[in-house]
Design an enzyme around this catalytic site. Structure first.
Site, mmCIF file in Angstrom:
data_model
loop_
_atom_site.group_PDB
_atom_site.id
_atom_site.type_symbol
_atom_site.label_atom_id
_atom_site.label_comp_id
_atom_site.label_asym_id
_atom_site.label_seq_id
_atom_site.Cartn_x
_atom_site.Cartn_y
_atom_site.Cartn_z
ATOM 1 N N LEU A 64 21.988 -22.342 9.115
ATOM 2 C CA LEU A 64 20.756 -22.376 9.568
ATOM 3 C C LEU A 64 20.164 -22.649 7.264
ATOM 4 O O LEU A 64 20.516 -21.743 6.350
ATOM 5 C CB LEU A 64 20.048 -21.948 10.056
ATOM 6 N N PRO A 65 18.803 -23.236 7.572
ATOM 7 C CA PRO A 65 18.096 -23.731 5.912
ATOM 8 C C PRO A 65 18.087 -21.784 5.326
ATOM 9 O O PRO A 65 17.687 -21.761 3.961
ATOM 10 C CB PRO A 65 17.165 -24.495 6.812
ATOM 11 N N THR A 95 22.404 -19.379 3.766
ATOM 12 C CA THR A 95 21.394 -18.339 2.052
ATOM 13 C C THR A 95 20.601 -17.750 2.739
ATOM 14 O O THR A 95 19.398 -18.680 2.399
ATOM 15 C CB THR A 95 21.779 -19.733 0.865
ATOM 16 N N LYS A 170 25.309 -14.720 -4.112
ATOM 17 C CA LYS A 170 25.290 -15.870 -3.598
ATOM 18 C C LYS A 170 24.083 -15.957 -4.342
ATOM 19 O O LYS A 170 23.510 -17.070 -5.141
ATOM 20 C CB LYS A 170 24.982 -16.411 -1.766
ATOM 21 N N LYS A 245 14.327 -22.079 -2.698
ATOM 22 C CA LYS A 245 14.056 -21.380 -2.115
ATOM 23 C C LYS A 245 15.478 -20.605 -1.816
ATOM 24 O O LYS A 245 14.867 -19.500 -2.863
ATOM 25 C CB LYS A 245 14.984 -22.168 -0.382
#
Ligand code: NAD
Length: 293
Positions: A64-65, A95, A170, A245
């Site tokens: 998912l975003p 992420t 990440k 983001k």
């Protein structure tokens, strides 16, 4: 194996298709009907909701975003922790914030679920080719349980450490990538301003000390490389808003720890300006055009 795949976007769709190709039974769900249709056309089993997809899954994968989407999927009265079978292994590949990732995994554990964070690197090309790098956080035995599936989607599977560690790696990686994309764009622009052919410049820098992943595989200057977003109008790939983001995750994390990330901060501001100018949905390599402003 019965797998539920939730979030069939630029990354999730090709990842789910690799699991189908490997012979797994994959039931998928995405809020966007276009993605669900594409999944169905590629022999996936579409579901009407996340809980329907997850109902008898042995493994549930989410892609998912951002943090808030992951919290909404798993937590709350109608979240998966309340509706899915606790024997299912939960793998979140999105992420998101390491803090949120740890909190969701702890809530999962309290309900009897095993959960790992497994964000990826390698872009949409890596997702299609099944060559992603997975950075995994969680208990070693849960990582081993996930490994056969992750190996169908990726080439390098790293156990980074305890829950949330995959996200920490990440966040560091993408802060570096965001900075590299801006730096590479700036260097290419300077060469072009001097009358250089960007392909010649890129070829030489790729064999010199400025060499990096962006120059080698994801050149931001249109026409230098085939099959990269810059040569396709910056469509597809990894969105400016997703990079924004991730830089937000990095600067927030640094601020929590009182760590200093001045280049991360500056990069976040530059991607933010680029997004505000209406480019949020374009690939992040479109910041090449920001360097021209
Ligand atoms: P995307 O926006 O293309 O896909 C996300 C999908 O999730 C969308 O199709 C959306 O409709 C769906 N979605 C949102 N909420 C949902 C819900 N509750 N249930 C089901 N579906 C839902 O994003 P993407 O490029 O696939 O990226 C996904 C994640 O992977 C992000 O966290 C991103 O930062 C990360 N990532 C992306 C890339 C890349 O190159 N695109 C590379 C590495 C990591």
């Amino acid at each position: 194996m019965k797998v539920a795949f939730l979030g069939l976007g630029n990354m999730g769709l090709p990842m789910a298709l690799n699991l189908i190709k490997a012979g797994h039974q994959v039931q998928g769900f995405d809020l966007a009907q276009t993605q669900l249709d594409a999944f169905k056309a590629a022999c996936g089993i579409p579901a009407q909701s996340a809980s329907e997809a997850a109902i008898d899954a042995e493994v549930i994968i989410s892609m998912l975003p951002a943090s808030r989407h992951v919290e909404a999927l798993y937590l709350g009265d109608s979240g998966l922790l309340a509706t899915a079978n606790p024997r299912a292994l939960l793998i979140d590949c999105s992420t998101i914030s390491p803090k949120v990732s740890q909190a969701v995994a702890a809530a999962a554990k309290a309900k009897g679920f095993a959960m790992i964070d497994a964000p990826v690197s390698g872009g949409t090309a890596g997702a299609q080719a099944g060559t992603l790098t997975f950075m995994v956080g969680g208990e070693a035995h849960d990582v081993e349980r996930a490994r056969p599936l992750l190996e169908k989607m990726g080439k390098n599977i790293f156990h980074a450490g305890a829950s949330g560690s995959g996200q920490t790696v990440k966040v560091c990686n993408n802060m570096l990538l965001g900075i590299q994309m801006l730096g590479t764009s700036e260097a290419l622009r300077l060469g072009i301003a001097n009358g250089m052919d960007p392909k010649v410049l890129s070829d030489i820098m790729t064999k010199s000390s400025g060499r990096n992943w962006v120059l080698e595989l994801y050149n931001p200057c249109p026409g230098v490389m085939e099959n990269v977003p810059s040569s396709k109008g910056y469509v597809g790939g990894f969105g400016v808003d997703l990079m924004l983001k991730d830089l937000g995750l990095a600067t927030e994390n640094a601020s929590d720890l009182e760590a200093s990330v001045p280049l991360g901060e500056l990069s976040r501001k530059l991607y933010e300006a680029h997004s505000k100018a209406g480019n949020g949905q374009l690939d992040f390599s479109s910041v090449f055009n920001l360097a021209a402003d």
